[in-house]
Design an enzyme around this catalytic site. Structure first.
Site, PDB file in Angstrom:
ATOM      1  N   ILE A 293       5.549 -15.024  22.653  1.00 12.96           N
ATOM      2  CA  ILE A 293       6.861 -15.455  22.176  1.00 12.96           C
ATOM      3  C   ILE A 293       6.726 -16.320  20.932  1.00 12.96           C
ATOM      4  O   ILE A 293       7.467 -16.171  19.961  1.00 12.96           O
ATOM      5  CB  ILE A 293       7.613 -16.220  23.282  1.00 12.96           C
ATOM      6  CG1 ILE A 293       7.986 -15.269  24.419  1.00 12.96           C
ATOM      7  CG2 ILE A 293       8.860 -16.883  22.729  1.00 12.96           C
ATOM      8  CD1 ILE A 293       8.990 -14.205  24.035  1.00 12.96           C
ATOM      9  N   GLU A 316      -7.933 -21.715  19.195  1.00 10.67           N
ATOM     10  CA  GLU A 316      -8.342 -21.533  17.805  1.00 10.67           C
ATOM     11  C   GLU A 316      -8.132 -20.097  17.326  1.00 10.67           C
ATOM     12  O   GLU A 316      -7.578 -19.864  16.250  1.00 10.67           O
ATOM     13  CB  GLU A 316      -9.811 -21.913  17.640  1.00 10.67           C
ATOM     14  CG  GLU A 316     -10.319 -21.780  16.205  1.00 10.67           C
ATOM     15  CD  GLU A 316     -11.813 -21.981  16.098  1.00 10.67           C
ATOM     16  OE1 GLU A 316     -12.282 -22.334  15.007  1.00 10.67           O
ATOM     17  OE2 GLU A 316     -12.511 -21.773  17.100  1.00 10.67           O
ATOM     18  N   SER A 345      -3.247 -29.799  21.040  1.00  7.70           N
ATOM     19  CA  SER A 345      -2.665 -29.618  22.368  1.00  7.70           C
ATOM     20  C   SER A 345      -1.437 -30.510  22.489  1.00  7.70           C
ATOM     21  O   SER A 345      -1.449 -31.664  22.036  1.00  7.70           O
ATOM     22  CB  SER A 345      -3.678 -29.987  23.459  1.00  7.70           C
ATOM     23  OG  SER A 345      -3.039 -30.071  24.722  1.00  7.70           O
ATOM     24  N   LYS A 413      11.569 -18.052  36.311  1.00  5.56           N
ATOM     25  CA  LYS A 413      10.829 -18.574  37.462  1.00  5.56           C
ATOM     26  C   LYS A 413      11.163 -20.035  37.739  1.00  5.56           C
ATOM     27  O   LYS A 413      10.744 -20.598  38.764  1.00  5.56           O
ATOM     28  CB  LYS A 413       9.334 -18.386  37.248  1.00  5.56           C
ATOM     29  CG  LYS A 413       8.933 -16.920  37.215  1.00  5.56           C
ATOM     30  CD  LYS A 413       7.491 -16.714  36.814  1.00  5.56           C
ATOM     31  CE  LYS A 413       7.144 -15.235  36.819  1.00  5.56           C
ATOM     32  NZ  LYS A 413       7.942 -14.438  35.862  1.00  5.56           N
ATOM     33  N   GLY A 454       4.971  -6.350  26.993  1.00  7.05           N
ATOM     34  CA  GLY A 454       3.820  -6.419  26.101  1.00  7.05           C
ATOM     35  C   GLY A 454       3.225  -7.792  25.924  1.00  7.05           C
ATOM     36  O   GLY A 454       2.287  -7.962  25.156  1.00  7.05           O
ATOM     37  N   SER A 456       1.025 -11.213  26.926  1.00  9.02           N
ATOM     38  CA  SER A 456      -0.263 -11.348  27.585  1.00  9.02           C
ATOM     39  C   SER A 456      -0.041 -11.511  29.086  1.00  9.02           C
ATOM     40  O   SER A 456       0.747 -12.327  29.532  1.00  9.02           O
ATOM     41  CB  SER A 456      -1.006 -12.570  27.029  1.00  9.02           C
ATOM     42  OG  SER A 456      -0.238 -13.742  27.207  1.00  9.02           O
ATOM     43  N   VAL A 459       2.608  -6.629  33.099  1.00  7.46           N
ATOM     44  CA  VAL A 459       2.127  -5.524  33.926  1.00  7.46           C
ATOM     45  C   VAL A 459       1.937  -4.252  33.115  1.00  7.46           C
ATOM     46  O   VAL A 459       1.141  -3.388  33.490  1.00  7.46           O
ATOM     47  CB  VAL A 459       3.101  -5.238  35.095  1.00  7.46           C
ATOM     48  CG1 VAL A 459       3.161  -6.407  36.040  1.00  7.46           C
ATOM     49  CG2 VAL A 459       4.486  -4.873  34.582  1.00  7.46           C
ATOM     50  N   THR A 476       1.827  -5.404  43.575  1.00  4.18           N
ATOM     51  CA  THR A 476       1.725  -6.411  44.633  1.00  4.18           C
ATOM     52  C   THR A 476       2.554  -6.060  45.863  1.00  4.18           C
ATOM     53  O   THR A 476       2.146  -6.316  46.992  1.00  4.18           O
ATOM     54  CB  THR A 476       2.163  -7.786  44.110  1.00  4.18           C
ATOM     55  OG1 THR A 476       3.492  -7.687  43.580  1.00  4.18           O
ATOM     56  CG2 THR A 476       1.216  -8.268  43.011  1.00  4.18           C
ATOM     57  N   GLU A 553       4.225 -16.059  44.321  1.00  2.00           N
ATOM     58  CA  GLU A 553       4.994 -14.967  43.727  1.00  2.00           C
ATOM     59  C   GLU A 553       6.197 -14.606  44.587  1.00  2.00           C
ATOM     60  O   GLU A 553       6.100 -14.495  45.813  1.00  2.00           O
ATOM     61  CB  GLU A 553       4.093 -13.740  43.546  1.00  2.00           C
ATOM     62  CG  GLU A 553       4.696 -12.652  42.701  1.00  2.00           C
ATOM     63  CD  GLU A 553       3.685 -11.572  42.363  1.00  2.00           C
ATOM     64  OE1 GLU A 553       3.750 -11.048  41.240  1.00  2.00           O
ATOM     65  OE2 GLU A 553       2.821 -11.262  43.211  1.00  2.00           O
TER      66      GLU A 553
END
Length: 665
Positions: A293, A316, A345, A413, A454, A456, A459, A476, A553
């Site tokens: 994003i 990095e 960070s 979530k 798409g 990282s 699924v 799952t 989950e």
């Protein structure tokens, strides 16, 4: 024939060119001789010496002009209608040379012979080249994979030409749902109705169906893809019309079917005034700039002409990759935007403070977070600490620096979370809500949405890799569903929602209909040309197995906590008023939570999260790997579980602080 054409195609080009010159010379001589025979209405070749002298002059002069006009620069295997003007020009030139050549030979040739000669020469030179091209293509067809093209429009025609000039696929038929084209011949291929596709696949042993409808609306593409998935034939598509027009892709570049075509909706045009409101001529910071994003936010922000773009990430390589991409874009567009890659960070409050003091920042898009549910469950302390206290440090530094707008990227979530990641993101929303009402210098808003295609850990790439490896696909649970949105659409809506906020709102993006993951996996298998292996199809290729829900989950995700939802000026963006704690109460809670992090007290962290207005109801025992290792080393009688008296007493110390009534906002 195939071996002969293969050996000829491997012959050096200079040899093939000389052979072609000799054949053209024969055609020139034969055409003039045959034209004379037709004019004289004789079946016997003329024995006129002056005619042969004319041919002796005409052949070399014509061949020189053929070479000069570029006839021998044309590669025969790639010949098309574009070559016709060149052939016509050389024929007309040679016809104009007949009279001078006959004059040099002391012979007079009438205009009628010249006209007949021109027609015969055009037929001979053109036929020779197209015959050689067809012989080459015929020899290649046996080595190519037969394909059917869905879409007989301009894109389909261009794709046919590209495939014929390539060496891997041979188009055998068109399929188009416009009845006006049924039975027509396009580019030498018959057009069939979609209902005939199954028979075509069987008849021609089709290896692949190519979708050539780049300008079709997404709902139509989705209908076609759902229908084609039942055929279990590999499917590829050409780039979208926008990419082709912009020069980012070519029609001949075949691609895997984009899952957004299968799952997504028609994109809604952005409101330009919302896209540029917090960006144009301003300094913008994006945290998590190297993520899925964050990187898309950076691309779309750059298009709105900010004066400075600060890329903040603690990875990095991810930071380097997005910085290089954006730098290239800035150079190609001659943008005046300053790019500042910052390896920081968000948990380092001192570094954040130094950045805000060094660079004037007007707008912050906070996308940095640990978002993988199982990973945060396995690393509870670091996961929650990064999401919660990283946001806290960033928000405090932004307020101190006088940042105008602070937009937080949240997740579905966070709604009635059953995992630590969701609880941490809901607590992040509470922090920004509290700051929004505790001060007026910085405008805070949160944007909540579901999964993006798409990204990282998504699924989709996982399933695709499992299919390439021959399966099985691991799902799952058979009933698990998720919302999906494309990354560009999500980033675009985040920017627009951030421009509409007055302060403290939770914006919720319209994600469309939820998708059953089992159905997604099944469609991906079928669109790869394979069959799902199950009880009904034991001979299938790819099996779908169920691995069980992972720690934390949920089967179903939600987007709204309450029912107080309002529409905005944008059809895909809603706003929700949700309860929160005012800053004094939340600050006391965060101090207790910080002490629990410092002590690495997993039980206390979980209990504190449950005591906050997060609606956090964990489904499983603590899955943190350090916690489990510690528990394994303890005797059975000393092992602790969430909710023990020791933890409850620790939380009880917060009771005097937690008494004030919660504020609804």
């Amino acid at each position: 024939m195939a071996s002969l054409m293969k050996s000829l195609s491997m012959t050096p080009r200079w040899i093939k060119r000389r052979v072609l010159v000799v054949l053209d010379g024969v055609i020139v001589a034969g055409s003039l001789q045959l034209a004379t025979m037709i004019h004289l209405e004789s079946l016997q070749p003329p024995r006129n010496t002056s005619l042969w002298m004319t041919i002796g002059w005409l052949v070399p002069i014509s061949l020189l002009f053929f070479h000069w006009l570029g006839l021998y620069r044309v590669v025969i295997r790639y010949m098309s209608h574009v070559t016709v003007p060149t052939v016509v020009i050389v024929v007309v030139t040679s016809a104009l040379l007949v009279a001078p050549a006959s004059y040099l030979a002391g012979h007079s040739i009438g205009p009628s012979i010249i006209v007949i000669y021109a027609l015969l020469l055009l037929l001979g030179i053109g036929s020779l080249r197209f015959l050689l091209r067809e012989l080459y293509r015929h020899s290649q067809r046996r080595q190519r994979k037969p394909v059917v093209i869905y879409g007989a429009g301009a894109a389909g025609c261009e794709l046919v030409a590209a495939l014929r000039n390539g060496g891997e696929y041979e188009p055998v038929a068109f399929v188009d749902d416009w009845r006006g084209l049924e039975g027509a011949m396009v580019e030498g291929l018959r057009v069939h109705q979609p209902v005939a596709l199954a028979a075509l696949v069987q008849e021609h042993q089709v290896a692949m169906v190519l979708l050539a409808i780049p300008s079709a609306p997404r709902w139509r593409r989705r209908e076609i893809l759902h229908w084609l998935s039942d055929l279990s034939v590999p499917l590829k598509t050409i780039p979208g019309s926008a990419d082709v027009i912009a020069g980012r892709a070519k029609i001949s570049e075949l691609r895997e079917v984009a899952l957004e075509d299968l799952l997504g909706r028609e994109s809604v045009p952005a409101f330009p005034e919302l896209m540029e409101a917090n960006i144009r001529d301003k300094a913008v910071m994006v945290t998590g700039a190297g993520g899925s994003i964050g990187s898309e936010l950076c691309r779309q922000i750059l298009a709105q002409n900010p004066v400075r773009l600060l890329l903040v990430d603690n990875c990095e390589f991810a930071l380097y990759a997005i910085e290089q991409e954006l730098k290239q874009h800035i150079e190609s567009t001659q943008s005046r935007c300053e790019l500042k890659p910052l390896l920081i960070s968000v948990q380092h409050s001192g570094s954040l403070k130094a950045v805000f003091e060094s660079f004037e920042v007007h707008t912050v898009y906070h996308a940095a977070a640990y978002k993988h549910v199982p990973m945060v469950e396995f690393n509870l302390v670091q996961g929650v600490s990064n999401n919660v206290f990283g946001t806290l440090h960033l928000a405090k530094a932004a307020m101190a620096a006088g940042v105008e707008t602070f937009v937080v990227v949240s997740t579905d979530k966070a709604v009635r979370p059953t995992n630590a990641m969701g609880a941490s993101k809901r607590l992040t929303e509470l922090i920004c809500q509290a700051f929004a009402y505790a001060q007026s210098g910085t405008r805070f808003c949160m944007v909540r949405f579901g999964n993006v295609l798409g990204s990282s850990g998504s699924v989709v790439p996982v399933f695709r890799k499992q299919i390439e490896q021959g399966g099985p696909i691991k799902v799952t649970h058979p009933d698990i569903t998720r919302y999906f949105m494309t990354i560009p659409e999500a980033a675009q809506l985040v920017i627009q929602a951030g421009a509409m906020g007055e302060g403290g709102e939770v914006f919720v993006l319209d994600m469309g209909e939820p998708v059953r993951i089992h159905d997604l996996a099944r469609n991906m298998v079928r669109l790869s040309g394979l069959e799902v292996k199950d009880a009904e199809h034991p001979e299938g290729d790819i099996e779908i197995v169920y691995s069980g829900l992972r720690p934390g989950e949920k089967l179903f995700e939600e987007l709204l906590i309450g029912h107080d939802v309002s529409k905005t000026r944008h059809d895909r963006i809603m706003t929700s008023k949700e309860r929160f704690w005012e800053w004094p109460r939340l600050e006391a809670f965060l101090q207790e939570l910080e002490q629990a992090f410092i002590a690495t007290d997993h039980l206390r962290i979980r209990q504190l999260l449950q005591s906050a207005p997060l609606d956090y109801h964990p489904l499983d025992e603590i899955a943190d790997l350090v916690w489990e290792a510690r528990q394994a080393m303890l005797p059975q009688t000393r092992r602790q579980r969430p909710g023990t008296n020791a933890t409850l007493r620790a939380v009880a110390r917060l009771e005097p602080v937690l008494k004030p009534v919660t504020k609804e906002g």
